[in-house]
Design a protein around this motif. Sequence first.
Motif, PDB file in Angstrom:
ATOM      1  N   THR A 152       0.819  -1.243  -0.007  1.00  0.00           N
ATOM      2  CA  THR A 152      -0.256   0.023  -0.016  1.00  0.00           C
ATOM      3  C   THR A 152       0.941   0.998   0.007  1.00  0.00           C
ATOM      4  O   THR A 152       1.915   1.237   0.790  1.00  0.00           O
ATOM      5  N   LEU A 153       0.589   2.173  -0.961  1.00  0.00           N
ATOM      6  CA  LEU A 153       1.410   3.404  -0.895  1.00  0.00           C
ATOM      7  C   LEU A 153       0.512   4.582  -0.314  1.00  0.00           C
ATOM      8  O   LEU A 153      -0.736   4.554  -0.489  1.00  0.00           O
ATOM      9  N   PRO A 154       1.107   5.667   0.162  1.00  0.00           N
ATOM     10  CA  PRO A 154       2.595   5.765   0.047  1.00  0.00           C
ATOM     11  C   PRO A 154       3.188   4.899   1.436  1.00  0.00           C
ATOM     12  O   PRO A 154       2.343   4.427   2.211  1.00  0.00           O
ATOM     13  N   PHE A 155       4.379   4.618   1.219  1.00  0.00           N
ATOM     14  CA  PHE A 155       4.988   3.747   2.252  1.00  0.00           C
ATOM     15  C   PHE A 155       6.519   4.226   2.598  1.00  0.00           C
ATOM     16  O   PHE A 155       7.162   4.875   1.691  1.00  0.00           O
ATOM     17  N   GLU A 156       7.070   3.580   3.555  1.00  0.00           N
ATOM     18  CA  GLU A 156       8.578   3.721   3.793  1.00  0.00           C
ATOM     19  C   GLU A 156       9.664   2.663   3.259  1.00  0.00           C
ATOM     20  O   GLU A 156       9.472   1.836   3.782  1.00  0.00           O
ATOM     21  N   PRO A 157      10.211   2.829   2.359  1.00  0.00           N
ATOM     22  CA  PRO A 157      11.045   1.592   1.913  1.00  0.00           C
ATOM     23  C   PRO A 157      12.170   1.217   2.833  1.00  0.00           C
ATOM     24  O   PRO A 157      12.775   2.273   3.521  1.00  0.00           O
ATOM     25  N   GLY A 158      12.570   0.126   2.740  1.00  0.00           N
ATOM     26  CA  GLY A 158      13.661  -0.293   3.752  1.00  0.00           C
ATOM     27  C   GLY A 158      14.904  -0.283   3.074  1.00  0.00           C
ATOM     28  O   GLY A 158      15.122   0.152   1.882  1.00  0.00           O
ATOM     29  N   ASP A 159      15.894  -0.717   3.762  1.00  0.00           N
ATOM     30  CA  ASP A 159      17.319  -0.598   3.114  1.00  0.00           C
ATOM     31  C   ASP A 159      17.733  -1.914   2.294  1.00  0.00           C
ATOM     32  O   ASP A 159      17.198  -2.912   2.365  1.00  0.00           O
ATOM     33  N   ASP A 160      18.824  -1.591   1.676  1.00  0.00           N
ATOM     34  CA  ASP A 160      19.527  -2.680   0.827  1.00  0.00           C
ATOM     35  C   ASP A 160      18.626  -3.599   0.015  1.00  0.00           C
ATOM     36  O   ASP A 160      18.667  -4.865   0.034  1.00  0.00           O
ATOM     37  N   LEU A 161      17.666  -2.749  -0.489  1.00  0.00           N
ATOM     38  CA  LEU A 161      16.655  -3.623  -1.777  1.00  0.00           C
ATOM     39  C   LEU A 161      17.396  -4.268  -2.609  1.00  0.00           C
ATOM     40  O   LEU A 161      16.805  -5.540  -2.877  1.00  0.00           O
ATOM     41  N   LEU A 162      18.360  -3.816  -3.242  1.00  0.00           N
ATOM     42  CA  LEU A 162      18.937  -4.559  -4.393  1.00  0.00           C
ATOM     43  C   LEU A 162      19.722  -5.852  -3.969  1.00  0.00           C
ATOM     44  O   LEU A 162      19.477  -6.746  -4.595  1.00  0.00           O
ATOM     45  N   ARG A 163      20.179  -5.853  -2.862  1.00  0.00           N
ATOM     46  CA  ARG A 163      20.839  -7.019  -2.089  1.00  0.00           C
ATOM     47  C   ARG A 163      19.720  -8.021  -1.710  1.00  0.00           C
ATOM     48  O   ARG A 163      19.980  -9.171  -2.268  1.00  0.00           O
ATOM     49  N   ARG A 164      18.733  -7.512  -1.202  1.00  0.00           N
ATOM     50  CA  ARG A 164      17.573  -8.460  -0.923  1.00  0.00           C
ATOM     51  C   ARG A 164      17.100  -9.109  -2.245  1.00  0.00           C
ATOM     52  O   ARG A 164      16.469 -10.108  -2.278  1.00  0.00           O
ATOM     53  N   LEU A 165      16.808  -8.159  -3.293  1.00  0.00           N
ATOM     54  CA  LEU A 165      16.246  -8.690  -4.649  1.00  0.00           C
ATOM     55  C   LEU A 165      17.175  -9.877  -5.203  1.00  0.00           C
ATOM     56  O   LEU A 165      16.646 -10.852  -5.908  1.00  0.00           O
ATOM     57  N   ARG A 166      18.516  -9.517  -5.006  1.00  0.00           N
ATOM     58  CA  ARG A 166      19.419 -10.733  -5.536  1.00  0.00           C
ATOM     59  C   ARG A 166      19.148 -11.930  -4.848  1.00  0.00           C
ATOM     60  O   ARG A 166      18.995 -13.033  -5.599  1.00  0.00           O
ATOM     61  N   ALA A 167      18.823 -11.948  -3.588  1.00  0.00           N
ATOM     62  CA  ALA A 167      18.694 -13.074  -2.758  1.00  0.00           C
ATOM     63  C   ALA A 167      17.294 -13.665  -3.375  1.00  0.00           C
ATOM     64  O   ALA A 167      17.078 -15.008  -3.388  1.00  0.00           O
ATOM     65  N   ALA A 168      16.330 -12.768  -3.368  1.00  0.00           N
ATOM     66  CA  ALA A 168      14.906 -13.035  -4.010  1.00  0.00           C
ATOM     67  C   ALA A 168      14.751 -13.862  -5.236  1.00  0.00           C
ATOM     68  O   ALA A 168      14.184 -14.913  -5.401  1.00  0.00           O
ATOM     69  N   VAL A 169      15.476 -13.401  -6.234  1.00  0.00           N
ATOM     70  CA  VAL A 169      15.339 -13.745  -7.585  1.00  0.00           C
ATOM     71  C   VAL A 169      16.130 -15.111  -7.751  1.00  0.00           C
ATOM     72  O   VAL A 169      16.027 -16.107  -8.347  1.00  0.00           O
TER      73      VAL A 169
END
Length: 349
Positions: free
Chosen positions: A326-343
């Motif tokens: 749901t927007l607006p929201f406060e994004p967390g940190d280090d999303l690209l690293r977390r994406l790497r793990a997710a994909v």
Amino acid sequence: MVDSHYKCALIGCGYRSDGHAQAYRHVTRGRLVAACSSDPTKLAAFADRWGIDKRYDDAAAMLDRVKPDVLHVVTKPTRRADILRLAEEHRVPVVIIEKPIAMQGEDYRDLVALAAKLRTKVCVNHQLHFHPRRMALEKHVKDGGIGDVRLIDASARLNLAAQGTHMLELIGAFNGFAPVTELFAQAGGAEGLDATNGHAAPDLCQASLAYANGVRAHLLCGSSAPRVVADATEPMHKRIAVHGTRGLVEWTMHGYTMTAADGTLETGTHDYFEQDVLGQAGLTEAAFDWIEDEGRTHPLNLHAALADFQTVLAIYTSAIERRPITLPFEPGDDLLRRLRAAVAGLGGE
């Protein structure tokens, strides 16, 4: 050139800088008088190419001596906030900055905090907004040419960092800039996360977006997006289709289709690069309008761009956490690293 009283300068002399400079052939109220780069070879080649005499290897020195009215910033996203602070210190009236404006939640939050106190006006370089054909199609939609908008389908063959914000801005323009209220997304492929060109993102992203005015949109970025023309290079496949209660409008980088007033379909073609230089000139002229009149806020202002980038970060978060956001929201940190793990199927942490 008519009445070229605005002094303009540029930081960064890479490929995209040529698009900014070329537009001055069509700009009537300003002139590009100075350029800055830490790479002397690029600086010399760029300045020679565009007839710029004032050349600097230090941005602060250029701003001190030239005192430009408009500053073009064509650097990697990691330098955006620092250059904006420098422009603020030197009281530059308007900065035109390349996209993407940020990469992760950390630099996004830094820019949000900075935007709240900037006196320098900032707009983000989505020159597509001012393409003559695209503007005509948007007017057709606003004038009710396809009835009430119900669904928007947008796609690009490059990743979300490279062209996703272009597509989100396009959706917004055709949808009256209604805010996103919720989205659900998924991502795949880690190769693009290693990009060093400022466009690090998953290879593929898709999202279903809900807007405050009831319109739904689907966004697809990456190699599974449709090809618009068979022999075109990967960057040349941006497209958007706007479906209404009485017809549709579709724009691509090569042509368009729209439902005319009599219900028939009108189709045509255009040269993207001819449209693009006119779009860049229109974007620059709108910056001059903003200098002259506070009430004529640039449509590509920093606050609008930050809203689009919040949507990008929400797409990443939804893909990582596998849930609607749901927007607006406060994004967390280090999303690209977390994406790497997710994909990679390792979870998002």
